[in-house]
Design an enzyme around this catalytic site. Structure first.
Site, PDB file in Angstrom:
ATOM      1  N   ASP A 113     -67.961  11.045  -8.290  1.00  0.00           N
ATOM      2  CA  ASP A 113     -68.086  11.614  -9.621  1.00  0.00           C
ATOM      3  C   ASP A 113     -67.291  12.922  -9.659  1.00  0.00           C
ATOM      4  O   ASP A 113     -66.950  13.486  -8.615  1.00  0.00           O
ATOM      5  CB  ASP A 113     -69.570  11.875  -9.922  1.00  0.00           C
ATOM      6  CG  ASP A 113     -69.824  12.178 -11.383  1.00  0.00           C
ATOM      7  OD1 ASP A 113     -68.907  11.985 -12.195  1.00  0.00           O
ATOM      8  OD2 ASP A 113     -70.933  12.623 -11.704  1.00  0.00           O
TER       9      ASP A 113
ATOM     10  N   ASN B  93     -73.117   0.507  36.883  1.00  0.00           N
ATOM     11  CA  ASN B  93     -73.618  -0.840  37.197  1.00  0.00           C
ATOM     12  C   ASN B  93     -72.738  -1.538  38.223  1.00  0.00           C
ATOM     13  O   ASN B  93     -73.228  -2.282  39.078  1.00  0.00           O
ATOM     14  CB  ASN B  93     -73.679  -1.697  35.929  1.00  0.00           C
ATOM     15  CG  ASN B  93     -74.734  -1.210  34.959  1.00  0.00           C
ATOM     16  OD1 ASN B  93     -75.498  -0.297  35.265  1.00  0.00           O
ATOM     17  ND2 ASN B  93     -74.782  -1.810  33.788  1.00  0.00           N
TER      18      ASN B  93
END
Length: 901
Positions: A326, A681
């Site tokens: 706007d 990992n």
């Protein structure tokens, strides 16, 4: 609570309502309001019954990743290692506690942030119109309701001007329902007529919203005694769909789980090894890290005036590719001021007494609902900024506005409507009833006499080309019989009084924000209800459109860049999509709510991620349809705020750009700590894979793996999740909606570069440690089955503890290198280390210090050392430990150099 009347409140005439509810039209006094507040309680619903804390904690123990660890623990029990089983299950509990605490804290933080934007209500107290927190409303208060307001309590209307309510929250029906102030007759005594309270047309009910018009009402029920309070428990059963971020995290969990199960299945011959593979692959700290990263950024965004109503919306902000903004109050300062006045040429026109600027301004002020209240430091405005500017202008010119308003009382109002684009009032004058209308010039001029229309249009275009918002004011005398005629019939054959030009300057920071958006590949589209020439002028001033060529003052909107609502109606959906696809800088003017919604849907059909700003009730559909709805906090309506995902506390476009930057930072941070969490990992799996393929002892125990994942890795991962957005984020194109967080390049980097280099260093250090202790390769292979079955001698066990401690230390040191490397996907870790230092993210350095301290405790504090089967490392192994982070950082820098080559 509810204030009772002697008969049903809807059956009492409007003028008798104050007496029935023991109040006056001047409003309650402060002392009486306080007494009623103590009697009836605050105007808020009783706390919703939420899922109990215990059940919410259990949720953290039964998600997919947790279930995998429960299975791993059970296998450890089955393999005859109960200590390991208890340790794994303890990890599940600790991880669940941490995730629960982070989720709980994030919820509390969000609740506290919402309190920073209390809902306001306009009401009369001590004879004056004022604004208060809606929670302070009490039965007997006289309240004012206008379009876009959420009704704060159950109230009986005493005045209604074209008032209509959206009752969908109570009835499910989306069509607005008309409301009036007239009494509704009660059924004859003895008859039972069951009409729901919500269908009583002279009542306004809490939770509903004003779809149009205005009204005044007196509160008779607040809090849990309201109609909405009786049905509020139904909302507790409402669940929302999962967000894009939640889907992405779920995908990551499933992918990592598949890897863990596949690797475990390969080594299923040894159940203990199977357990080790599963534990090594599951990143226990992933979920709490994601939650904390979102919560931290929500707090940071709140400090920058952007209140996020849903955590996962932060991630969506990072993918925004189009902002439909706007104009008024967002791109401009929302400080309207009257700059110029244009009057028609002096000439005889029947029914009008032209006296100049004073008459024009006074008429405009009569057709206004704003108010100026005197305060210690001047005047305080209540109402629409445009109408407030008119009052300020009249006050500055000392036109006697107060006296004028008293001499011309209003008898009827036709409220402003976004489709009519005008407002009218009927006031009493010495010569009879007079209609005053103000609104959009072109629409209003069509209802005026044609004389002088061309001049007025030219004047309007000239003012609009200079960036002014222009309103026209017209009037006509009415016959008494016309007073209750429909709006279209009344607003005809008007006499133009003149044009008023108001200026709302662009915010000074907006041009730079627009430039940043274009640099970031984000399209910015202005969507406004203003006239096309006004919108075009402001768009040029903020850099959204190019400035006109020197000497070009031709007052015509650029048809390529500026599209008005009536032109949009003529464009097919296919043509609109083509226009949006190939035009980056557009202005849409004179847009109706349904046209704004159509625009948002068209952008989304092209695959764009759309952010929409809005402040009115008519913006709610577009806010809901957008990927991210952004409401204005200062001037936005309650309806717009409820429909939005983000509320701007300063109504500033630049804040949207800041929010997008934080959103991109969240995605970037998730992509930083994912490689960190996954890299270890590989180093944790390597000992078990080497055990199978090389027939050597496992370099790590499952407890040591857990010590890495939760004891040393967690805090640095959280530190990476709290990284401030990088400066280069807003120079990159938006992330595609379909782009996965865990993509192939990230997995290759985590497993094959960071993880593999860390695994090579730790396994090399492990083997060298054995060699330094005088154990050769052949002896090491012979020792493997003895250590596995607990048949090894004390000397062999001590050597294994030493070698295992060295391998563990190298992994921890390697993870420090991974943390340094992961701070950027593209810049060298060594350059980052020099440029950013420790001040940029103290939490990361605190996490690294904590993991070093925890490792030292595992090595040197006997109670932990015995539990983890570790011993102080030999000084000969220190060079390998110190080398580990450097190797990892060099390996990742080599990968980065290959990408940029």
């Amino acid at each position: 609570m509810q204030l009772s009347a002697s008969q049903p409140i809807w059956s009492i005439p409007a003028q008798a309502v104050p007496a029935a509810l023991q109040c006056t039209l001047q409003g309650l006094s402060d002392s009486e309001a306080q007494r009623r507040l103590e009697r009836f309680g605050a105007n808020r619903l009783p706390s919703q019954r939420r899922r109990s804390l215990l059940l919410r904690f259990v949720d953290q123990l039964v998600h997919f990743m947790a279930l995998l660890l429960w299975v791993a623990g059970a296998l450890a029990f089955a393999a005859g290692t109960p200590q390991l089983g208890w340790a794994i299950w303890a990890v599940v509990l600790v991880n669940g506690l941490f995730s629960f605490w982070q989720d709980y804290q994030a919820e509390r933080t969000l609740t506290a942030l919402k309190r920073s934007l209390p809902r306001q209500v306009r009401l009369w107290r001590n004879g004056e119109l004022t604004e208060l927190d809606a929670e302070l409303l009490v039965p007997g208060d006289r309240i004012l309701l206008e379009e876009g307001d959420q009704v704060p309590a159950d109230a009986r209307l005493i005045q209604a001007n074209e008032l209509s309510l959206d009752l969908s929250v109570l009835t499910g029906e989306s069509q607005p329902v008309a409301r009036h102030a007239d009494a509704i007759d009660s059924p004859p005594t003895g008859k039972v007529v069951l009409i729901p309270t919500r269908e009583r047309a002279n009542l306004v009910l809490a939770g509903t919203s004003v779809a149009g018009g205005r009204g005044e009402a007196i509160v008779y029920a607040t809090g849990g005694e309201t109609e909405f309070g009786h049905v509020a428990h139904l909302t507790a059963a409402t669940t929302r769909g999962i967000s894009t971020l939640e889907q992405q995290v779920g995908h990551i969990v499933r992918t990592i789980t598949a890897i863990a199960l596949t690797m475990g299945a390969i080594t299923f011959s040894l159940s203990l090894l199977f357990v080790g593979i599963i534990v090594a692959n599951v990143p226990e700290g992933l979920l709490p890290t994601v939650t904390l990263a979102l919560a931290i950024n929500v707090q940071r965004m709140a400090s920058q005036k952007a209140l996020v109503r849903r955590l996962s919306a932060v991630e969506t902000l990072g993918s925004v590719s189009v902002i439909c903004s706007d104009k008024t109050g967002t791109l401009t300062c929302n400080r309207m001021a009257v700059e110029e006045i244009w009057l028609p040429q002096v000439g005889e026109q029947p029914g009008i007494d032209r006296g100049g600027e004073a008459e024009l301004l006074l008429a405009a002020c009569l057709c206004s609902n704003a108010q100026l209240k005197a305060s210690g430091d001047g005047s305080r405005a209540l109402g629409d900024p445009t109408e407030t500017a008119l009052l300020v202008a009249a006050q500055a010119r000392e036109l006697g506005l107060d006296v004028h308003q008293q001499r011309h009382p209003r008898s009827r109002e036709l409220p402003f409507d976004s489709h009519r684009r005008r407002m009218s009032v009927i006031v009493a004058t010495e010569t009879g009833l007079q209609l005053i209308t103000k609104g959009a010039p072109l629409e209003l001029l069509e209802r005026c006499s044609p004389e002088g229309r061309a001049q007025a249009v030219a004047a309007n275009d000239d003012l609009a080309c200079r960036g002014y918002r222009v309103i026209a004011v017209a009037q006509r005398l009415l016959e008494a019989a016309e007073e209750q005629a429909p709006a279209d019939q009344l607003e005809q054959k008007l006499n133009l009084l003149g044009l008023i030009a108001l200026y709302d300057p662009p915010r000074p920071e907006v041009p730079e924000a627009i430039r940043q958006c274009h640099q970031a590949g984000i399209k910015v589209t202005m969507v406004t209800g203003d006239y096309g020439l006004t919108a075009q002028a402001i768009a040029r001033q903020i850099g959204l459109l190019d400035m006109p060529a020197k000497g070009d003052n031709h007052p015509q909107a650029d048809p390529v860049r500026v599209i008005q609502g009536d032109q949009l109606e003529l464009i097919s959906d296919v043509h609109l999509r083509q226009l949006l696809k190939y035009r980056n800088r557009l202005v849409f003017a004179r847009m109706a709510p349904e046209q704004k919604l159509r625009l948002v849907q068209a952008y989304r059909s092209l695959g764009e991620v759309v952010a929409v700003t809005g402040d009115g009730v008519n913006d709610a559909p577009a806010l809901r349809a957008a990927d991210v709805g952004i409401a204005m906090g200062l001037v936005g309506t309650d309806v717009a705020r409820e429909a939005a995902d983000v509320v701007l506390l300063d109504d500033n476009f630049a804040t949207i750009v800041t929010a997008v930057r934080f959103g991109r930072g969240v995605v970037a941070n998730i992509r930083k700590f994912l490689p960190y969490v996954l890299a270890s990992n590989v180093a944790e799996m390597a000992p078990f894979l080497a055990m199978v393929t090389l027939q050597i002892p496992a370099a790590l125990t499952v407890l040591q793996i857990l010590a890495v994942d939760l004891g040393t890795d967690l805090l640095p991962a959280l530190g990476l999740g709290a990284e401030a957005p990088e400066s280069g984020l807003m120079r990159q194109p938006p992330r595609r909606r379909s782009a996965p967080l865990l993509d192939r390049p990230l997995m290759l980097r985590a497993y094959l570069v960071l993880g593999l280099s860390e695994a090579v260093v730790s396994m090399t250090a492990y083997l060298l440690s054995w060699q330094q202790q005088g154990v050769g390769w052949a002896e090491l292979r012979l020792a493997a089955p003895l250590l596995l079955h607990g048949e090894a001698g004390a000397a062999l066990v001590a050597s294994q503890h030493q070698a295992s401690s060295v391998a563990f230390s190298c992994i921890v040191a390697g993870q420090i290198g991974v943390a340094m490397a992961c701070r950027s996907e593209h810049r060298s870790a060594f350059v980052n280390l020099v440029q950013q230092g420790w001040r940029r993210n103290p939490l990361l350095w605190l996490g690294i210090a904590a993991e070093i301290l925890f490792t030292a405790l595992l090595l040197y504090w006997p109670p932990l050392s015995r539990l983890a089967a570790m011993v102080p490392i030999d000084s000969r192994a220190l060079p390998m430990v110190l080398l580990a982070p450097l190797v990892v950082m060099l390996a990742d820098d080599w990968r980065k150099s290959r990408l940029t080559a």
